[in-house]
Design a protein around this motif. Structure first.
Motif, PDB file in Angstrom:
ATOM      1  N   UNK A  43       0.822  -1.205   0.000  1.00  0.00           N
ATOM      2  CA  UNK A  43       0.000   0.000   0.000  1.00  0.00           C
ATOM      3  C   UNK A  43       0.864   1.266   0.000  1.00  0.00           C
ATOM      4  N   UNK A  44       1.990   1.241   0.770  1.00  0.00           N
ATOM      5  CA  UNK A  44       2.896   2.409   0.786  1.00  0.00           C
ATOM      6  C   UNK A  44       3.511   2.632  -0.586  1.00  0.00           C
ATOM      7  N   UNK A  45       3.902   1.540  -1.262  1.00  0.00           N
ATOM      8  CA  UNK A  45       4.487   1.678  -2.587  1.00  0.00           C
ATOM      9  C   UNK A  45       3.461   2.236  -3.577  1.00  0.00           C
ATOM     10  N   UNK A  46       2.217   1.769  -3.453  1.00  0.00           N
ATOM     11  CA  UNK A  46       1.193   2.276  -4.361  1.00  0.00           C
ATOM     12  C   UNK A  46       0.902   3.756  -4.112  1.00  0.00           C
ATOM     13  N   UNK A  47       0.857   4.135  -2.836  1.00  0.00           N
ATOM     14  CA  UNK A  47       0.602   5.539  -2.530  1.00  0.00           C
ATOM     15  C   UNK A  47       1.754   6.431  -2.995  1.00  0.00           C
ATOM     16  N   UNK A  48       2.993   5.979  -2.810  1.00  0.00           N
ATOM     17  CA  UNK A  48       4.156   6.743  -3.285  1.00  0.00           C
ATOM     18  C   UNK A  48       4.170   6.841  -4.805  1.00  0.00           C
ATOM     19  N   UNK A  49       3.815   5.747  -5.462  1.00  0.00           N
ATOM     20  CA  UNK A  49       3.763   5.761  -6.926  1.00  0.00           C
ATOM     21  C   UNK A  49       2.739   6.770  -7.425  1.00  0.00           C
ATOM     22  N   UNK A  50       1.557   6.754  -6.777  1.00  0.00           N
ATOM     23  CA  UNK A  50       0.512   7.698  -7.197  1.00  0.00           C
ATOM     24  C   UNK A  50       0.959   9.144  -7.017  1.00  0.00           C
ATOM     25  N   UNK A  51       1.641   9.411  -5.874  1.00  0.00           N
ATOM     26  CA  UNK A  51       2.097  10.785  -5.622  1.00  0.00           C
ATOM     27  C   UNK A  51       3.178  11.196  -6.610  1.00  0.00           C
ATOM     28  N   UNK A  52       4.167  10.310  -6.861  1.00  0.00           N
ATOM     29  CA  UNK A  52       5.259  10.646  -7.776  1.00  0.00           C
ATOM     30  C   UNK A  52       4.757  10.848  -9.196  1.00  0.00           C
ATOM     31  N   UNK A  78       5.566  20.893  -3.709  1.00  0.00           N
ATOM     32  CA  UNK A  78       5.915  19.535  -3.237  1.00  0.00           C
ATOM     33  C   UNK A  78       5.416  19.299  -1.814  1.00  0.00           C
ATOM     34  N   UNK A  79       5.501  20.315  -0.951  1.00  0.00           N
ATOM     35  CA  UNK A  79       5.036  20.156   0.423  1.00  0.00           C
ATOM     36  C   UNK A  79       3.519  19.988   0.486  1.00  0.00           C
ATOM     37  N   UNK A  80       2.843  20.734  -0.373  1.00  0.00           N
ATOM     38  CA  UNK A  80       1.371  20.596  -0.396  1.00  0.00           C
ATOM     39  C   UNK A  80       0.968  19.180  -0.830  1.00  0.00           C
ATOM     40  N   UNK A  81       1.625  18.685  -1.874  1.00  0.00           N
ATOM     41  CA  UNK A  81       1.318  17.314  -2.334  1.00  0.00           C
ATOM     42  C   UNK A  81       1.649  16.291  -1.243  1.00  0.00           C
ATOM     43  N   UNK A  82       2.780  16.501  -0.558  1.00  0.00           N
ATOM     44  CA  UNK A  82       3.171  15.554   0.500  1.00  0.00           C
ATOM     45  C   UNK A  82       2.112  15.463   1.591  1.00  0.00           C
ATOM     46  N   UNK A  83       1.624  16.652   1.996  1.00  0.00           N
ATOM     47  CA  UNK A  83       0.606  16.649   3.043  1.00  0.00           C
ATOM     48  C   UNK A  83      -0.708  16.045   2.539  1.00  0.00           C
ATOM     49  N   UNK A  84      -1.073  16.352   1.311  1.00  0.00           N
ATOM     50  CA  UNK A  84      -2.354  15.848   0.783  1.00  0.00           C
ATOM     51  C   UNK A  84      -2.333  14.338   0.565  1.00  0.00           C
ATOM     52  N   UNK A  85      -1.221  13.790   0.143  1.00  0.00           N
ATOM     53  CA  UNK A  85      -1.148  12.341  -0.154  1.00  0.00           C
ATOM     54  C   UNK A  85      -0.666  11.511   1.031  1.00  0.00           C
ATOM     55  N   UNK A  86      -0.296  12.202   2.134  1.00  0.00           N
ATOM     56  CA  UNK A  86       0.123  11.512   3.354  1.00  0.00           C
ATOM     57  C   UNK A  86       1.320  10.601   3.107  1.00  0.00           C
ATOM     58  N   UNK A  87       2.312  11.131   2.342  1.00  0.00           N
ATOM     59  CA  UNK A  87       3.574  10.421   2.173  1.00  0.00           C
ATOM     60  C   UNK A  87       4.618  11.140   3.018  1.00  0.00           C
ATOM     61  N   UNK A  88       5.770  10.489   3.214  1.00  0.00           N
ATOM     62  CA  UNK A  88       6.792  11.078   4.073  1.00  0.00           C
ATOM     63  C   UNK A  88       7.551  12.208   3.356  1.00  0.00           C
ATOM     64  N   UNK A  89       7.842  12.015   2.100  1.00  0.00           N
ATOM     65  CA  UNK A  89       8.564  13.062   1.372  1.00  0.00           C
ATOM     66  C   UNK A  89       8.187  13.054  -0.094  1.00  0.00           C
ATOM     67  N   UNK A  90       8.290  14.234  -0.706  1.00  0.00           N
ATOM     68  CA  UNK A  90       8.203  14.411  -2.155  1.00  0.00           C
ATOM     69  C   UNK A  90       9.425  15.239  -2.556  1.00  0.00           C
ATOM     70  N   UNK A  91      10.322  14.635  -3.291  1.00  0.00           N
ATOM     71  CA  UNK A  91      11.561  15.299  -3.716  1.00  0.00           C
ATOM     72  C   UNK A  91      11.542  15.498  -5.223  1.00  0.00           C
ATOM     73  N   UNK A  92      11.855  16.740  -5.657  1.00  0.00           N
ATOM     74  CA  UNK A  92      11.947  17.056  -7.094  1.00  0.00           C
ATOM     75  C   UNK A  92      13.391  17.459  -7.366  1.00  0.00           C
ATOM     76  N   UNK A  93      13.989  16.885  -8.403  1.00  0.00           N
ATOM     77  CA  UNK A  93      15.416  17.113  -8.684  1.00  0.00           C
ATOM     78  C   UNK A  93      15.641  17.224 -10.172  1.00  0.00           C
ATOM     79  N   UNK A  94      16.846  17.711 -10.512  1.00  0.00           N
ATOM     80  CA  UNK A  94      17.181  17.763 -11.939  1.00  0.00           C
ATOM     81  C   UNK A  94      17.696  16.418 -12.392  1.00  0.00           C
ATOM     82  N   UNK A  95      18.116  16.314 -13.618  1.00  0.00           N
ATOM     83  CA  UNK A  95      18.538  15.025 -14.172  1.00  0.00           C
ATOM     84  C   UNK A  95      19.861  14.558 -13.611  1.00  0.00           C
ATOM     85  N   UNK A  96      20.554  15.429 -12.848  1.00  0.00           N
ATOM     86  CA  UNK A  96      21.798  15.019 -12.208  1.00  0.00           C
ATOM     87  C   UNK A  96      21.597  14.645 -10.739  1.00  0.00           C
TER      88      UNK A  96
END
Length: 540
Positions: A43-52, A78-96
């Motif tokens: 369930x955690x993997x599915x919720x993280x997948x949906x958020x990402x 990212x913080x708003x999405x994290x709170x709404x989806x109840x995941x621990x973190x949402x990280x956005x990064x460049x291709x490096x």
């Protein structure tokens, strides 16, 4: 030293049931824990997948990635999405792998800890990895910019820490343990109630004691000669021993059958079906006389009946023989009394000087007394029957009834087979003659005119058959009562009589014979008994 008493069967079963229930509950709890943990990870993997995926597909993310300061726009998002989806973190990064957004602002600008190569090739993938927030289940998804021809311009990672998953599993486990404890308590209570009932029924005995009691029960049941029946509340045979089957003439498969379907005489069936106790009641079956005792088994309600049976056939026959001997003694007493009177008459004639008349009187009396004896002994060579006829003749004469032996009577010596008991012949002929004597002594002629009281006996053995016929000059029997006369208790005499004719038919049946009632030539009743002289053989 006191030897410990083995635990009762109910106690052993209770302990086994408690252990079994505890093992089942523990097994179910462990299985549920493992299953819940796996389901929590999925369930955690599915919720993280949906958020990402949701963040990666957002046009605003691709647009922010083209700006000079992506963090300013992406961190709040990212913080708003994290709170709404109840995941621990949402990280956005460049291709490096340089972070543009992170729950910990201090980590912005640092390099992402984890694998990103599969995402750079355009694949969404999941992994468990230890990052800045600890071990987590995370999903990495590529961000494609449509304005750049679908090129991957950024990456999004969303995840839930293992500690968060474990805390969720612990909460579920606590609830599961509560349910398991309740199930264990309920199972233990049910096992206790069931075993308390079992303990009452087994009287606290253990398995060895119950086994010994069963062995004793079987030995006692089949070892006693008396009959034993146990009827259940529905008046069906729950238990019967060999003696009971023999006395009642029942087949091997009689257990489970209703008493009313056994074909027993109505009086005996009524005694077995009675709800009140019966003590030493005399009843007749087809071939036996039995003494019946019944005792209801009840505990607030009718549970059944215990019936004991004793064979009274031989004792009844011995009583008949004793009555015959008593009759012989009475006949001898009567004859002695008559002989004394005649002797006084002879002596008186001699004293009066009339010797010739004394001789004539004595000779006539001797001839009269010897005539019946010669006739009986000459016709009936069976000593028991001959003695019975002579004794009954003397008794009948004392009551003013003449007992006559039919001229065609003939039983040669050795004709009667050993299988035909003399005791049964005494029962048959003795009871018939007694009844005929009573009827003849009380009989009246047509129109009320008195007539000679006489009983005619025929005893003949020929053609492989013994015929015993007794006719009287009494009032006769109603043809409608031809069958009723053989019922125990039927009598034209006083209360407490009515067993003789029932014994007559029983003795006849026991020897494969028949009984017939008809009107006598002189108006009274005539009973005819026919008994086979050879035992019938069965051809296979």
């Amino acid at each position: 030293m006191r030897i410990p008493h083995p635990r009762s069967l109910a106690g052993q079963l209770f302990a086994m049931q408690v252990v079994l229930v505890a093992a089942l509950v523990a097994g179910c709890a462990v299985f549920a824990y493992v299953t819940d943990r796996e389901q929590a990870v999925v369930a955690a993997r599915q919720r993280a997948t949906a958020a990402a995926v949701a963040v990666a597909d957002s046009p605003s993310v691709a647009e922010a990635a083209r700006s000079k300061d992506p963090t300013a726009r992406l961190q709040p998002y990212a913080e708003k999405v994290r709170r709404d989806t109840n995941v621990t973190f949402v990280t956005i990064m460049d291709t490096h792998g340089v972070r543009w957004a992170h729950p910990d602002p201090r980590q912005i600008g640092a390099t992402y800890l984890g694998h990103i190569k599969p995402a750079l090739r355009g694949r969404i993938f999941a992994e468990t990895y230890t990052g800045t927030l600890g071990s987590s289940v995370r999903v990495v998804a590529p961000v494609r910019d449509d304005r750049a021809g679908g090129r991957i311009t950024a990456l999004v990672s969303a995840g839930i820490t293992v500690d968060t998953i474990s805390a969720q599993v612990r909460r579920q486990l606590l609830a599961l343990l509560g349910v398991a404890a309740a199930a264990l308590a309920l199972g233990g209570l049910c096992a206790y109630v069931i075993n308390a009932r079992l303990r009452r029924h087994t009287h606290g005995m253990n398995a060895d004691e119950l086994s010994r009691m069963h062995d004793y029960h079987q030995a006692a049941l089949h070892g006693v000669r008396e009959g034993l029946l146990m009827l259940d509340g529905g008046r069906r045979i729950a238990l019967i021993n060999d003696g009971g089957r023999e006395l009642l003439g029942l087949p091997e498969d009689s257990v489970g059958r209703y008493v009313s379907d056994l074909g027993l005489p109505p009086a005996l069936t009524g005694a077995l079906l009675a709800t009140e106790p019966r003590v030493d009641e005399l009843h007749l079956t087809a071939e036996r006389v039995v003494v019946v005792n019944t005792s209801p088994v009840s505990s607030g309600e009718q549970r059944g009946t215990v019936v004991t049976l004793r064979d009274h056939t031989e004792l009844q026959a011995l009583s008949g023989e004793l009555d015959s001997v008593r009759g012989f003694a009475e006949a001898l007493r009567s004859q002695a009394h008559e002989a004394a009177n005649r002797l006084h008459a002879v002596v008186s004639l001699i004293e009066l000087g009339r010797e010739d008349e004394a001789v004539d009187f004595a000779t006539a009396e001797l001839e009269l007394a010897q005539a019946l004896t010669d006739q009986v002994v000459g016709a009936v060579a069976e000593p028991v029957l001959a003695a019975l006829l002579l004794g009954k003749a003397a008794q009948a004469s004392e009551r003013g009834v003449e007992l006559v032996l039919a001229p065609d009577s003939r039983i040669d010596d050795g004709v009667l087979p050993p299988g035909l008991p003399a005791r049964d012949l005494v029962t048959i002929l003795g009871n018939l003659i007694d009844n005929a004597t009573d009827a003849a002594a009380e009989g009246v002629g047509h129109g009320g005119a008195p007539r000679s009281a006489r009983v005619t006996v025929t005893a003949r053995a020929d053609g492989g058959e013994l015929t015993l016929r007794v006719a009287d000059t009494g009032a006769g029997l109603d043809p409608a009562a031809a069958e009723e006369v053989f019922r125990r208790g039927w009598s034209t005499k006083s209360q407490g009589r009515g067993l003789g004719l029932a014994l007559v038919r029983q003795a006849a049946r026991r020897n494969a014979g028949t009984v017939k009632i008809s009107a006598a030539p002189d108006g009274g009743a005539e009973f005819t008994i026919r008994l086979p002289l050879a035992t019938p053989t069965t051809t296979p």
